[in-house]
Design a protein around this motif. Structure first.
Motif, short mmCIF file in Angstrom:
data_model
loop_
_atom_site.label_atom_id
_atom_site.label_comp_id
_atom_site.label_asym_id
_atom_site.label_seq_id
_atom_site.Cartn_x
_atom_site.Cartn_y
_atom_site.Cartn_z
N TYR A 1 44.67 -67.31 10.49
CA TYR A 1 44.53 -66.83 9.11
C TYR A 1 43.33 -65.89 9.00
N PRO B 1 45.97 -68.74 4.34
CA PRO B 1 46.83 -67.73 4.97
C PRO B 1 46.74 -66.42 4.20
N ALA C 1 45.54 -72.69 13.45
CA ALA C 1 46.17 -71.89 12.39
C ALA C 1 45.11 -71.20 11.53
N GLU C 2 44.02 -71.90 11.23
CA GLU C 2 42.97 -71.32 10.39
C GLU C 2 42.32 -70.11 11.05
#
Length: 177
Positions: A83, A44, A79-80
């Protein structure tokens, strides 16, 4: 010309990872294609020193003329990927960069929703976004044993997306096959 490929999947061998690799094979002669493999390792965003995986991504983007991305096969962005988009956005890695996006799903709404969400994120980062939803079944054989696209209609769709990314003078030899 140099194109950076980013697949929005953490699953090696997934349909969209294979689609990205195959799309790279459809680029015109003389166009360099590098796939960034670091999505799984991207942390993140946080202020301070830039971690190695984010630094590598930003270095590739700075050296590239455009980006070819595949969106996930479902409506949620991993999510990656978020990020990675945060790192690219905060460090102006996408500002003014041409980004072509392809998404594939067995259901039209999955591709459409994923691509719409990715478009919003890319545009807010300053990218010039283009692309198409490809409504195709990942269960059907679309690749030969070497990973090349076999279906002429799919090849035409992929080449149309690439045509938006590459200047016309670069595309002519590949499209006149």
């Amino acid at each position: 010309m140099k194109i950076i490929g980013i697949a929005a999947s953490l699953h090696e061998g997934s349909f969209i990872n294979r689609l990205l690799e195959a799309a790279g094979g459809e680029l015109p002669e003389g166009v360099e294609f590098t796939v960034w493999p670091g999505l799984r390792e991207i942390p993140p965003y946080e202020a301070g020193p830039v971690p190695a995986s984010a630094r590598e991504l930003l270095r590739l983007l700075a050296a590239g003329d455009g980006v070819l991305m595949t969106a996930p096969e479902h409506s949620l962005l991993p999510a990656e990927l978020m990020y990675a988009l945060d790192w690219m956005s905060v460090r102006d890695g996408l500002s003014g960069k041409h980004v072509a996006v392809m998404s594939a799903s067995a259901r039209a709404c999955g591709a459409m929703w994923a691509q719409a969400e990715l478009y919003k994120q890319l545009q807010s980062a300053g990218a010039v976004v283009m692309g198409a939803e490809l409504v195709i079944s990942p269960a059907c054989p679309h690749f030969d044993k070497d990973g090349h696209l076999t279906a002429p209609g799919l090849r035409d769709q992929v080449r149309a997306v690439i045509g938006q990314l590459c200047p016309a003078e670069v595309m002519e030899p590949a499209l006149s096959l």
